[in-house]
Design a protein around this motif. Structure first.
Motif, PDB file in Angstrom:
ATOM      1  N   LEU A   1     -19.993 -27.196  -7.877  1.00 18.17           N
ATOM      2  CA  LEU A   1     -18.414 -26.618  -7.882  1.00 18.17           C
ATOM      3  C   LEU A   1     -17.793 -27.242  -6.832  1.00 18.17           C
ATOM      4  O   LEU A   1     -17.397 -26.649  -5.946  1.00 18.17           O
ATOM      5  CB  LEU A   1     -18.484 -25.232  -8.051  1.00 18.17           C
ATOM      6  N   PRO A   2     -17.430 -28.723  -6.940  1.00 11.55           N
ATOM      7  CA  PRO A   2     -16.844 -29.071  -5.652  1.00 11.55           C
ATOM      8  C   PRO A   2     -15.465 -28.566  -5.532  1.00 11.55           C
ATOM      9  O   PRO A   2     -14.755 -28.554  -6.448  1.00 11.55           O
ATOM     10  CB  PRO A   2     -16.682 -30.681  -6.074  1.00 11.55           C
ATOM     11  N   PHE A   3     -15.009 -28.089  -4.347  1.00  7.69           N
ATOM     12  CA  PHE A   3     -13.957 -27.632  -4.048  1.00  7.69           C
ATOM     13  C   PHE A   3     -13.112 -28.702  -3.130  1.00  7.69           C
ATOM     14  O   PHE A   3     -13.761 -29.440  -2.306  1.00  7.69           O
ATOM     15  CB  PHE A   3     -14.077 -26.318  -3.096  1.00  7.69           C
ATOM     16  N   ARG A   4     -11.977 -28.682  -3.342  1.00  6.63           N
ATOM     17  CA  ARG A   4     -10.807 -29.564  -2.562  1.00  6.63           C
ATOM     18  C   ARG A   4      -9.945 -28.606  -1.583  1.00  6.63           C
ATOM     19  O   ARG A   4      -9.754 -27.701  -1.858  1.00  6.63           O
ATOM     20  CB  ARG A   4     -10.176 -30.584  -3.419  1.00  6.63           C
TER      21      ARG A   4
ATOM     22  N   LYS B   1      -8.047 -23.473  -0.521  1.00  5.13           N
ATOM     23  CA  LYS B   1      -9.144 -24.205  -1.110  1.00  5.13           C
ATOM     24  C   LYS B   1      -9.473 -23.942  -2.454  1.00  5.13           C
ATOM     25  O   LYS B   1      -9.087 -22.689  -2.766  1.00  5.13           O
ATOM     26  CB  LYS B   1     -10.615 -24.354  -0.377  1.00  5.13           C
ATOM     27  N   GLY B   2     -10.077 -24.640  -3.378  1.00  2.00           N
ATOM     28  CA  GLY B   2     -10.415 -24.332  -4.759  1.00  2.00           C
ATOM     29  C   GLY B   2     -10.680 -25.768  -5.550  1.00  2.00           C
ATOM     30  O   GLY B   2     -10.932 -26.724  -5.025  1.00  2.00           O
ATOM     31  N   PRO B   3     -11.269 -25.394  -6.566  1.00  2.00           N
ATOM     32  CA  PRO B   3     -11.738 -26.450  -7.775  1.00  2.00           C
ATOM     33  C   PRO B   3     -10.444 -27.128  -8.287  1.00  2.00           C
ATOM     34  O   PRO B   3      -9.331 -26.794  -7.678  1.00  2.00           O
ATOM     35  CB  PRO B   3     -12.599 -25.407  -8.570  1.00  2.00           C
TER      36      PRO B   3
ATOM     37  N   SER C   1      -9.204 -26.779 -10.965  1.00  2.04           N
ATOM     38  CA  SER C   1      -8.318 -25.878 -11.597  1.00  2.04           C
ATOM     39  C   SER C   1      -7.077 -25.274 -10.768  1.00  2.04           C
ATOM     40  O   SER C   1      -6.170 -24.721 -11.356  1.00  2.04           O
ATOM     41  CB  SER C   1      -9.067 -24.799 -12.296  1.00  2.04           C
ATOM     42  N   GLY C   2      -7.132 -25.256  -9.350  1.00  2.00           N
ATOM     43  CA  GLY C   2      -6.378 -24.863  -8.527  1.00  2.00           C
ATOM     44  C   GLY C   2      -6.907 -23.698  -7.332  1.00  2.00           C
ATOM     45  O   GLY C   2      -8.269 -23.494  -7.261  1.00  2.00           O
ATOM     46  N   PRO C   3      -6.011 -23.453  -6.345  1.00  2.00           N
ATOM     47  CA  PRO C   3      -6.780 -22.892  -5.463  1.00  2.00           C
ATOM     48  C   PRO C   3      -7.181 -21.390  -5.480  1.00  2.00           C
ATOM     49  O   PRO C   3      -6.561 -20.694  -6.189  1.00  2.00           O
ATOM     50  CB  PRO C   3      -5.474 -22.856  -4.338  1.00  2.00           C
ATOM     51  N   LEU C   4      -8.354 -21.134  -4.672  1.00  2.00           N
ATOM     52  CA  LEU C   4      -8.828 -19.551  -5.171  1.00  2.00           C
ATOM     53  C   LEU C   4      -9.101 -18.916  -3.724  1.00  2.00           C
ATOM     54  O   LEU C   4      -9.331 -17.755  -3.953  1.00  2.00           O
ATOM     55  CB  LEU C   4     -10.224 -19.663  -5.728  1.00  2.00           C
ATOM     56  N   VAL C   5      -9.097 -19.564  -2.706  1.00  2.00           N
ATOM     57  CA  VAL C   5      -9.421 -19.022  -1.283  1.00  2.00           C
ATOM     58  C   VAL C   5      -8.650 -19.696  -0.237  1.00  2.00           C
ATOM     59  O   VAL C   5      -8.292 -20.857  -0.253  1.00  2.00           O
ATOM     60  CB  VAL C   5     -11.081 -19.242  -1.155  1.00  2.00           C
ATOM     61  N   TYR C   6      -8.188 -18.750   0.822  1.00  2.00           N
ATOM     62  CA  TYR C   6      -7.420 -18.958   1.658  1.00  2.00           C
ATOM     63  C   TYR C   6      -8.135 -18.517   2.887  1.00  2.00           C
ATOM     64  O   TYR C   6      -8.484 -17.568   3.236  1.00  2.00           O
ATOM     65  CB  TYR C   6      -6.266 -18.218   1.705  1.00  2.00           C
ATOM     66  N   PHE C   7      -8.310 -19.488   3.931  1.00  2.00           N
ATOM     67  CA  PHE C   7      -9.010 -19.324   5.213  1.00  2.00           C
ATOM     68  C   PHE C   7      -8.208 -19.572   6.442  1.00  2.00           C
ATOM     69  O   PHE C   7      -7.346 -20.200   6.450  1.00  2.00           O
ATOM     70  CB  PHE C   7     -10.484 -20.088   5.321  1.00  2.00           C
TER      71      PHE C   7
ATOM     72  N   ILE D   1       0.540 -17.253  -1.652  1.00  2.00           N
ATOM     73  CA  ILE D   1      -0.594 -18.308  -1.625  1.00  2.00           C
ATOM     74  C   ILE D   1      -1.423 -18.728  -2.298  1.00  2.00           C
ATOM     75  O   ILE D   1      -1.961 -19.607  -2.906  1.00  2.00           O
ATOM     76  CB  ILE D   1      -1.075 -18.035  -0.189  1.00  2.00           C
ATOM     77  N   LEU D   2      -2.155 -17.613  -2.999  1.00  2.00           N
ATOM     78  CA  LEU D   2      -3.232 -17.535  -4.266  1.00  2.00           C
ATOM     79  C   LEU D   2      -2.877 -17.413  -5.535  1.00  2.00           C
ATOM     80  O   LEU D   2      -3.701 -17.287  -6.278  1.00  2.00           O
ATOM     81  CB  LEU D   2      -4.280 -16.432  -3.530  1.00  2.00           C
ATOM     82  N   ASP D   3      -1.544 -17.329  -5.773  1.00  2.00           N
ATOM     83  CA  ASP D   3      -1.006 -17.502  -7.142  1.00  2.00           C
ATOM     84  C   ASP D   3      -1.423 -16.363  -7.859  1.00  2.00           C
ATOM     85  O   ASP D   3      -2.079 -16.333  -8.908  1.00  2.00           O
ATOM     86  CB  ASP D   3      -1.329 -18.785  -7.868  1.00  2.00           C
ATOM     87  N   VAL D   4      -1.244 -14.966  -7.210  1.00  2.00           N
ATOM     88  CA  VAL D   4      -1.787 -13.807  -7.973  1.00  2.00           C
ATOM     89  C   VAL D   4      -0.640 -12.839  -7.697  1.00  2.00           C
ATOM     90  O   VAL D   4       0.454 -13.239  -7.138  1.00  2.00           O
ATOM     91  CB  VAL D   4      -2.834 -12.949  -7.464  1.00  2.00           C
TER      92      VAL D   4
END
Length: 228
Positions: free
Chosen positions: A86-89, A123-125, A127-133, A184-187
Motif C-alpha cells: 500500500l504505497p503512501f505518498r 499522507k495517504g494512498p 485515493s487521498g490523504p488518510l493520516v496527518y502527522f 485536513i483529513l476531509d472528514v
C-alpha cells in the motif's frame, strides 16, 4: 506465521480488495499441503484484526477500506505500508523552527527559548490523504529545514545524522475531529479519529522525536502481539 504472511499478501490483490471471496479453508489446506486447522488459525488472526470478514454459509472476504498497522514490529510508517503493498505518498510536508510548548521542553530537557524543528505531513494512498502527522525533533538530531523530508525519515536520521530510532513509546486514544482536523483529513467535524501520541528514543533511551498522529478511524486498525 507463513500462512498468515501469505494471506496478508493475497488480500492486497485488487480482486480480493474488490470483494472476491478467498479460497475456502479445505481447498487452501489441500493446495498448501497443510492441515485445515493451521489455515483456520491464520485466518482467525486476520479476522481478529478486522482485515477479513467471515460469514457462515457465504465465505471469507477482505474487510473494505481497512489498513492495519502493527505495534509489535515498529518501523517507519512508509516502510510498513510499502510492505503491505500500500504505497503512501506525501500530500504535503511543512517544516519550520518553533519554540515548543512546556510539555515538549520538559521531555527534551531544553530551555524555554530553544527552538526545535516541527514537521507536519499529510499522507495517504493515491485515493487521498488518510493520516496527518506532527513531529517535533530534539535539536541534537541536527535536522534543519533544508533536509530532504520526502525520503523515509528514520533512514535520513540514521544515514545523515547518526541518530538511531530504537524505542517507540506510544499512547492511543479515540477523539472527535475538530473543524481544523476535519478539513485536513476531509472528514466531518465530530467524526471519530484514531489519535496516537509517540515518543521515539535512541538506544540510550533519550527522546529525540515527539510525534502526534491523526488517522481516519474507519480506515485503520492498530494490532498488538503480546508475548507472555
Amino acid at each position: 506465521m507463513q500462512v498468515e504472511t501469505m494471506l496478508r499478501r493475497v488480500i492486497q490483490k485488487p480482486e480480493y480488495r474488490e470483494g472476491k471471496l478467498l479460497p475456502n479453508e479445505i481447498n487452501l489446506a489441500k493446495y498448501l499441503g497443510i492441515s485445515r486447522s493451521t489455515v483456520r488459525q491464520a485466518t482467525n488472526k486476520l479476522v481478529y484484526e478486522s482485515l477479513l470478514i467471515r460469514k457462515k454459509g457465504v465465505g471469507t472476504r477482505v474487510a473494505k477500506n481497512n489498513i492495519s498497522t502493527r505495534l509489535s514490529n515498529w518501523t517507519s510508517f512508509t516502510h510498513e505500508m510499502d510492505e503491505q503493498g500500500l504505497p503512501f505518498r506525501n500530500y504535503s510536508i511543512k517544516v519550520h523552527m518553533v519554540v515548543p510548548d512546556k510539555e515538549i521542553q520538559h521531555l527534551f530537557g531544553i530551555g524555554d527559548k530553544d527552538k526545535v524543528l516541527k514537521m507536519e505531513r499529510l499522507k495517504g494512498p493515491e485515493s487521498g490523504p488518510l493520516v496527518y502527522f506532527i513531529s517535533y525533533f530534539h535539536p541534537r538530531t541536527g535536522l534543519t529545514v533544508d533536509d530532504d523530508f520526502s525520503k523515509p525519515l528514520y533512514e535520513t536520521l540514521e544515514k545523515e545524522h547518526h541518530i538511531v530510532a530504537a524505542v517507540s513509546k506510544e499512547g492511543i486514544s479515540a477523539i472527535l475531529a475538530d473543524a481544523k482536523m476535519a478539513k485536513i483529513l476531509d472528514v466531518n467535524p465530530g467524526d471519530p479519529l484514531l489519535f496516537r501520541k509517540r515518543v521515539v528514543c535512541d538506544p540510550g533511551d533519550r527522546p529525540f522525536e515527539y510525534n502526534l498522529g491523526y488517522y481516519q478511524a474507519d480506515r485503520f486498525t492498530y494490532t498488538i502481539d503480546i508475548a507472555r
